[in-house]
Design an enzyme around this catalytic site. Structure first.
Site: not given
Length: 361
Positions: A28, A30, A187, A235, A329
């Site tokens: 994932p 963003c 988070y 995760r 990346r």
């Protein structure tokens, strides 16, 4: 299992009724490119091109289960039924390419209401398009520049658990075959796990059992509505990298507890819960966490973090450090990395017929 019979990078992996064609997964990432949570052409191209590049699974960015659970106003969302249709088109295309579509369900907690990274990434006020209050287990801001969050009541915690379950139903309606729950990077779920951010004195704070309660309730609620035939991932930040924080040993025990609740694979990242932490970043710097959780908890894991080289990725899987590698990346630099990795490792992989003439001989 002897070393000679270990899986390799291009061996299929069965997860419930889903079979990954190999072990390379799109993490994932963003994109900060939505309006009101809706997927658009950018998401179609971003996610679809990685499926064309023959990733085994393509997982959406952190997709908010509530509007105030977004990291930024431009985050992808799944908090309302209207979001389903634009995602369905993307997931259908991913499936047509032979990849497995997945969705990461997330709530940003005390790290919500920030600007896009290219606009500074700092917290923003309602007048700038942000919102208040942001929420957390305790009224502790992430840093001095962040809002002080509202400490969730027990009733509000229950509402967020149900928001995750409702989001899982919508993910299925959109065509997702994997759900990953975001329990990392400071988070909301992670902030309940770590004593650095959770100073509650009720049933959701204090002891390890209490700090993991929110995550366990989310897993149970999601698993109740998410089809049995589909895998559920989590995760985690395997460590906070700081004294007094969440530890690798706790991650191992957490994985042991969540496995019987229906979590099939643990995506092992780290950090993100407190600012200013020194992390020894380097190639494969988090792989040891995936290995430790896998071996000690007896669960499947995914390794993440600066995995860029095909031989490196193959060795991680071949040596049993993890079951999949989850790349971010590197997929931004090389959308077709699995095709190139297969060629570098002498493995056969089916190229898109439209691109076959470019296949290395």
């Amino acid at each position: 299992m002897s070393k000679s019979t270990m899986a390799h990078l291009f061996e299929p992996l069965k997860l419930r009724s889903i079979e990954l064609p190999h072990r390379i997964v799109v993490s994932p990432m963003c994109q900060y490119s939505s309006e009101d949570g809706f997927a658009n052409d950018w998401h179609f191209v971003h996610l679809g091109s990685r499926a064309v590049g023959r990733a085994a699974a393509v997982i959406t960015e952190a997709t908010a289960v509530t509007a105030d659970g977004r990291i930024s106003p431009q985050d992808l969302g799944i908090w309302k039924d209207d979001h389903v249709e634009s995602l369905r088109r993307i997931f259908s295309f991913i499936t047509e390419q032979g990849a497995i579509p997945g969705m990461q369900l997330a709530h940003a907690g005390r790290k919500a209401s920030t600007n896009q990274p290219w606009n500074g990434g700092k917290p923003i006020s309602p007048s700038q398009g942000g919102w208040t209050p942001i929420v957390a287990p305790s009224p502790l801001p992430f840093s001095e520049s962040y809002q002080t969050p509202h400490a969730l009541s027990v009733a509000e915690i229950s509402q967020i658990v149900q928001a995750f379950a409702a989001a899982a139903r919508r993910a299925e309606a959109a065509g997702a075959n994997i759900i990953e729950l975001h329990g990392a990077h400071g988070y909301l779920v992670h902030s309940f796990l770590s004593p650095l951010s959770n100073q509650r004195t009720d049933q959701y704070g204090g002891s390890f059992e209490n700090r993991i309660r929110f995550a366990c309730e989310i897993v149970a609620a999601v698993r109740k509505v998410w089809p049995e035939r589909y895998p559920l991932w989590m995760r985690i930040s395997a460590t906070d990298w700081v004294q007094g924080g969440w530890t690798v040993e706790e991650s191992v025990e957490f994985a042991r507890r969540l496995k019987p609740l229906g979590v099939d694979l643990f995506d092992c990242s780290s950090g993100g819960n407190v600012p200013g932490v020194r992390i020894p970043v380097g190639p494969g710097y988090q792989v040891a966490f995936a290995e430790q959780v896998r071996r000690q908890a007896g669960v499947m894991t995914g390794a993440v973090g600066m995995i860029t080289d095909p031989a490196q990725a193959d060795q991680i899987v071949r040596s049993g450090q993890s079951d999949v590698v989850i790349l971010a990346r590197q997929f931004l630099r090389e959308p077709y990395w699995p095709l190139l990795a297969a060629s570098a490792l002498g493995q056969e992989i089916k190229w898109p017929v439209q691109y076959e003439r470019a296949k290395p001989k």
